[in-house]
Structures are given as structure tokens and as C-alpha cells.
Design a protein around this motif. Structure first.
Motif, mmCIF file in Angstrom:
data_model
loop_
_atom_site.group_PDB
_atom_site.id
_atom_site.type_symbol
_atom_site.label_atom_id
_atom_site.label_comp_id
_atom_site.label_asym_id
_atom_site.label_seq_id
_atom_site.Cartn_x
_atom_site.Cartn_y
_atom_site.Cartn_z
ATOM 1 N N ALA A 100 0.832 -1.207 0.000
ATOM 2 C CA ALA A 100 0.000 0.000 0.000
ATOM 3 C C ALA A 100 0.863 1.252 0.000
ATOM 4 O O ALA A 100 2.031 1.232 0.403
ATOM 5 N N ILE A 101 0.284 2.338 -0.468
ATOM 6 C CA ILE A 101 0.905 3.661 -0.363
ATOM 7 C C ILE A 101 0.475 4.231 0.985
ATOM 8 O O ILE A 101 -0.719 4.460 1.216
ATOM 9 N N VAL A 102 1.414 4.443 1.879
ATOM 10 C CA VAL A 102 1.085 4.847 3.247
ATOM 11 C C VAL A 102 1.371 6.330 3.430
ATOM 12 O O VAL A 102 2.457 6.819 3.097
ATOM 13 N N ARG A 103 0.384 7.031 3.931
ATOM 14 C CA ARG A 103 0.533 8.445 4.273
ATOM 15 C C ARG A 103 0.025 8.657 5.690
ATOM 16 O O ARG A 103 -0.721 7.836 6.218
ATOM 17 N N LYS A 104 0.419 9.760 6.281
ATOM 18 C CA LYS A 104 0.024 10.050 7.656
ATOM 19 C C LYS A 104 -0.879 11.268 7.706
ATOM 20 O O LYS A 104 -0.697 12.221 6.948
ATOM 21 N N GLU A 105 -1.851 11.220 8.605
ATOM 22 C CA GLU A 105 -2.719 12.359 8.881
ATOM 23 C C GLU A 105 -2.659 12.636 10.378
ATOM 24 O O GLU A 105 -3.179 11.845 11.173
ATOM 25 N N PRO A 106 -2.027 13.747 10.791
ATOM 26 C CA PRO A 106 -1.840 13.999 12.226
ATOM 27 C C PRO A 106 -3.087 14.443 12.968
ATOM 28 O O PRO A 106 -3.171 14.287 14.177
ATOM 29 N N ARG A 107 -4.074 14.989 12.257
ATOM 30 C CA ARG A 107 -5.303 15.428 12.930
ATOM 31 C C ARG A 107 -6.160 14.199 13.239
ATOM 32 O O ARG A 107 -6.575 13.495 12.324
ATOM 33 N N GLN A 108 -6.438 13.962 14.505
ATOM 34 C CA GLN A 108 -7.133 12.745 14.901
ATOM 35 C C GLN A 108 -8.600 12.806 14.511
ATOM 36 O O GLN A 108 -9.290 13.783 14.791
ATOM 37 N N GLY A 109 -9.077 11.746 13.884
ATOM 38 C CA GLY A 109 -10.487 11.658 13.526
ATOM 39 C C GLY A 109 -10.670 11.254 12.077
ATOM 40 O O GLY A 109 -9.938 11.705 11.186
ATOM 41 N N LYS A 110 -11.663 10.411 11.831
ATOM 42 C CA LYS A 110 -11.895 9.893 10.483
ATOM 43 C C LYS A 110 -12.258 10.999 9.506
ATOM 44 O O LYS A 110 -11.878 10.959 8.334
ATOM 45 N N GLY A 111 -13.006 12.000 9.966
ATOM 46 C CA GLY A 111 -13.365 13.107 9.092
ATOM 47 C C GLY A 111 -12.142 13.840 8.579
ATOM 48 O O GLY A 111 -12.053 14.204 7.392
ATOM 49 N N HIS A 112 -11.169 14.059 9.451
ATOM 50 C CA HIS A 112 -9.924 14.711 9.038
ATOM 51 C C HIS A 112 -9.200 13.877 7.981
ATOM 52 O O HIS A 112 -8.630 14.413 7.023
ATOM 53 N N VAL A 113 -9.201 12.557 8.161
ATOM 54 C CA VAL A 113 -8.507 11.671 7.222
ATOM 55 C C VAL A 113 -9.163 11.735 5.850
ATOM 56 O O VAL A 113 -8.485 11.859 4.820
ATOM 57 N N ILE A 114 -10.496 11.667 5.812
ATOM 58 C CA ILE A 114 -11.194 11.691 4.524
ATOM 59 C C ILE A 114 -10.998 13.037 3.831
ATOM 60 O O ILE A 114 -10.831 13.102 2.609
ATOM 61 N N ARG A 115 -10.974 14.111 4.606
ATOM 62 C CA ARG A 115 -10.724 15.429 4.019
ATOM 63 C C ARG A 115 -9.356 15.453 3.334
ATOM 64 O O ARG A 115 -9.211 15.955 2.214
ATOM 65 N N ALA A 116 -8.361 14.900 4.009
ATOM 66 C CA ALA A 116 -7.018 14.868 3.428
ATOM 67 C C ALA A 116 -6.975 13.982 2.190
ATOM 68 O O ALA A 116 -6.330 14.319 1.181
ATOM 69 N N MET A 117 -7.626 12.849 2.235
ATOM 70 C CA MET A 117 -7.643 11.936 1.089
ATOM 71 C C MET A 117 -8.229 12.603 -0.149
ATOM 72 O O MET A 117 -7.655 12.555 -1.239
ATOM 73 N N PHE A 118 -9.400 13.220 0.006
ATOM 74 C CA PHE A 118 -10.063 13.849 -1.134
ATOM 75 C C PHE A 118 -9.247 15.020 -1.680
ATOM 76 O O PHE A 118 -9.284 15.312 -2.873
ATOM 77 N N GLU A 119 -8.531 15.694 -0.786
ATOM 78 C CA GLU A 119 -7.730 16.839 -1.210
ATOM 79 C C GLU A 119 -6.461 16.407 -1.944
ATOM 80 O O GLU A 119 -6.077 17.017 -2.954
ATOM 81 N N GLU A 120 -5.828 15.355 -1.484
ATOM 82 C CA GLU A 120 -4.490 15.011 -1.963
ATOM 83 C C GLU A 120 -4.472 14.007 -3.105
ATOM 84 O O GLU A 120 -3.480 13.930 -3.844
ATOM 85 N N ILE A 121 -5.522 13.220 -3.248
ATOM 86 C CA ILE A 121 -5.505 12.120 -4.218
ATOM 87 C C ILE A 121 -6.413 12.450 -5.399
ATOM 88 O O ILE A 121 -7.556 12.874 -5.218
ATOM 89 N N ASP A 122 -5.896 12.243 -6.608
ATOM 90 C CA ASP A 122 -6.673 12.431 -7.831
ATOM 91 C C ASP A 122 -6.896 11.074 -8.487
ATOM 92 O O ASP A 122 -5.946 10.323 -8.714
ATOM 93 N N ALA A 123 -8.152 10.781 -8.780
ATOM 94 C CA ALA A 123 -8.490 9.511 -9.419
ATOM 95 C C ALA A 123 -9.822 9.654 -10.137
ATOM 96 O O ALA A 123 -10.587 10.592 -9.878
ATOM 97 N N ASP A 124 -10.100 8.736 -11.037
ATOM 98 C CA ASP A 124 -11.412 8.717 -11.690
ATOM 99 C C ASP A 124 -12.475 8.155 -10.758
ATOM 100 O O ASP A 124 -13.619 8.609 -10.752
ATOM 101 N N VAL A 125 -12.090 7.153 -9.981
ATOM 102 C CA VAL A 125 -13.015 6.518 -9.046
ATOM 103 C C VAL A 125 -12.297 6.318 -7.715
ATOM 104 O O VAL A 125 -11.146 5.870 -7.678
ATOM 105 N N TYR A 126 -12.981 6.655 -6.634
ATOM 106 C CA TYR A 126 -12.465 6.437 -5.289
ATOM 107 C C TYR A 126 -13.316 5.354 -4.620
ATOM 108 O O TYR A 126 -14.549 5.419 -4.671
ATOM 109 N N VAL A 127 -12.661 4.388 -4.002
ATOM 110 C CA VAL A 127 -13.356 3.382 -3.202
ATOM 111 C C VAL A 127 -12.882 3.548 -1.760
ATOM 112 O O VAL A 127 -11.689 3.415 -1.480
ATOM 113 N N MET A 128 -13.806 3.835 -0.861
ATOM 114 C CA MET A 128 -13.445 4.031 0.541
ATOM 115 C C MET A 128 -13.978 2.876 1.376
ATOM 116 O O MET A 128 -15.150 2.492 1.267
#
Length: 325
Positions: free
Chosen positions: A68-96
Motif C-alpha cells: 500500500a501507499i502509506v501516508r500520515k494524517e496527524p489530525r485525529q479523527g476519520k473526518g480529518h482523514v477523509i478530508r485529506a484523502m479527497f484533497e491530496e488524491i486524484d483519481a477517476d473513481v475512489y473506493v473508501m
């Protein structure tokens, strides 16, 4: 507004969609290796992203070893993680999905296909299959039913699983969805946002399974339940201000009318107003009621304007994505 489109295959003869699997994780060393491998098998060629949310175990290393491609999100909480994912990753389809091995990876190809057919969000519906048999926490089952009933009634919808963490998204949805929640209530926010904005939704039943032995849930039944209900209350106020403030104003107005009625009845019988404080309070309550109803009308106009702006932004992102390859 400027966006970066997803990359395409280096082979010009093949124009395959870019698929990103998003796995928010916090202390999932027991299961994350298997989850990564399962999605690699189900979606060959997809990029598997594991976002480590301050894990204190070996989640990140196990995920990296699994490919896997591993990245870190220091802000605790799933909402913070999803915000970072949507901001940083570009794709045609996202599967969460989650890293706890409760969602079947073999359902992902069908979900991806639905997004490629034009749906903005595909929901992995646990509640129509095995959730109530597999989940051993009765308060979670009750909470899911309560939240589902409230939201469907308010929005006139029939979404079967409001709070599932297994979803697929289009590029335009991921880039235009404002993630405001910090924790596990983000799935509820996501569903309400989608219903309010009338995006194209599709639900597909999935076979949910409970966590394997040794894997511990991070959900706090009472604490997270209160946060979910608070999120619903806040989003109803924002997305449905007219009924929200009309009902609130109506209840306060009825109380004021009741107090005023008793004063008027007394005045009618005796010709005297003996309870001036009650009269003043009743008039104030009626004034507050009218102010709340007027506020609801004004905020409803603003909410409709926000929906229009969302459609404009979404169409702009879709247009630029088509023309920037």
C-alpha cells in the motif's frame, strides 16, 4: 478555478480509469495486511492508500509491506482523514472502506462500475444483508435504524444504510464535497449532503462481517452516537432551515399563545389584567416565534442558493476534467 485531472495510463492505446482505494486506519495491525491484499486482488492496478491516523501499533509498516501507499494524517479523527484523502488524491473513481476487514473487497469492482456508469456515490448497504446478524452491539443496530428513519423521513428518501463506511465516489463528488465533520459522524454528513444536493446515488447490498478476534472497534457507542445525532441536528438546521425553524418557532408560539390565552380569558371575565408578567412573557414568546419563522424563510432562500452554486461548481469540475487530459 483550477484542478489537476487524474493521470491516465502511459500506454496511449489503453485509457483505463484511475482507481484509488482509500483506507483510513487507526491501530489496525491485526487486519490491515489482509485488507490491502484483498483489494489488490479485487481491483488489480488500483492504487491502495492507507492513511495512518496516529496509530501506536505497526499498522503503517504492515500496510507498506503489503504494497500500500502509506501516508500520515496527524489530525485525529476519520473526518480529518477523509478530508485529506479527497484533497491530496486524484483519481477517476475512489473506493473508501475501513481497515478492519468488515467490508468485502470483492464487492468493489461492481461499485466502481456503477461510478463509471455515471453515479456520483455508490453506497455499500450493510443493513439489507448481514449487518444485524453479524454486529454484536445492539445499541449500534438501534442507532442505525434511528438515524435511517429520521433522515429518510426528512428528505423524502429511501436510503437503506446511512452510516456505512463502504462507498465509491466519482472525481467530481470527491473534489466538491466539503468534509466538515471530524470523526465517525462523517458518513452521516456525507449521506445528508448527497440527499440535499440531489446527487446520483446507488445502493448495492454487501455482506458485512464483524471484526475478527483481536481487532478492537474504535467506536464509542454513547459518545459517537451523541456526535452523530448532533451532526444530524446541525445539518438539518443548515440544509432544511424552513421546516426546522418553522417547527421550533411554532412550538414557542404555541407556548406563548397558551399563556396569552389565560390572560385574555381572565381579562374577559374580570375586566382586569392581574398578571402583567405573564402577559409580557407571552407576547415575547410570540415575537420570538415570528422571528424564528422569518429567519427560516431567509435561510431557506440562502440554502437554495447554495444548492445552485454546488451544481455550478460540480459542472465546472466535470467540464475541466473532461478537457484537461
Amino acid at each position: 478555478m483550477s484542478i489537476t485531472p487524474p493521470r491516465k495510463s502511459e500506454d496511449p492505446r489503453v485509457d483505463r480509469p484511475v482507481i484509488a482505494v482509500l483506507l483510513p486506519c487507526y491501530n489496525e495491525e491485526v487486519t490491515i495486511g489482509k485488507v490491502v491484499q484483498d483489494f489488490q486482488a479485487a481491483l488489480p492496478g488500483a492504487d491502495i492508500y492507507v492513511y495512518d491516523n496516529n496509530s501506536t501499533d505497526h499498522t503503517a509498516q504492515i500496510a507498506r509491506d503489503a504494497g500500500a501507499i502509506v501516508r500520515k494524517e496527524p489530525r485525529q479523527g476519520k473526518g480529518h482523514v477523509i478530508r485529506a484523502m479527497f484533497e491530496e488524491i486524484d483519481a477517476d473513481v475512489y473506493v473508501m472502506a475501513d481497515g478492519d476487514d468488515t467490508y468485502p473487497a470483492d464487492a468493489a469492482p461492481a461499485m466502481v462500475q456503477k461510478v463509471l456508469e455515471g453515479y456520483d456515490m455508490v453506497i455499500g448497504d450493510r443493513l439489507s444483508s448481514t449487518y444485524f446478524q453479524e454486529n454484536k452491539r445492539p445499541f449500534h443496530n438501534f442507532g442505525n435504524r434511528l438515524v435511517r428513519g429520521c433522515i429518510n423521513r426528512l428528505f423524502g428518501a429511501n436510503v437503506r444504510d446511512i452510516m456505512t463506511g463502504y462507498r465509491a465516489f466519482s472525481f467530481t463528488y470527491a473534489k466538491t464535497y466539503p468534509v466538515l465533520s471530524r470523526g465517525f459522524e462523517v458518513e452521516t454528513e456525507m449521506t445528508i449532503h448527497s440527499l440535499d444536493k440531489n446527487v446520483r446515488l446507488y445502493e448495492t447490498p454487501i455482506q458485512y462481517r464483524d471484526r475478527p478476534a483481536g481487532s478492537v472497534s474504535k467506536l464509542n457507542t454513547v459518545g459517537d452516537g451523541i456526535r452523530v445525532m448532533g451532526t444530524i441536528f446541525r445539518l438539518i438546521r443548515e440544509y432544511k432551515p424552513l421546516p426546522f425553524f418553522t417547527v421550533l418557532g411554532g412550538l414557542i408560539g404555541l407556548a406563548g399563545a397558551g399563556f396569552l390565552g389565560s390572560v385574555v380569558a381572565e381579562f374577559w371575565a374580570t375586566g382586569l389584567v392581574a398578571r402583567f408578567p405573564t402577559l409580557i412573557v407571552s407576547v415575547l414568546l410570540i415575537m420570538v416565534s415570528l422571528l424564528l419563522i422569518v429567519s427560516g424563510v431567509i435561510l431557506d432562500v440562502l440554502a437554495k442558493k447554495d444548492r445552485k452554486q454546488y451544481l455550478i461548481d460540480k459542472n465546472l469540475f466535470a467540464y475541466q476534467k473532461r478537457h484537461m487530459h
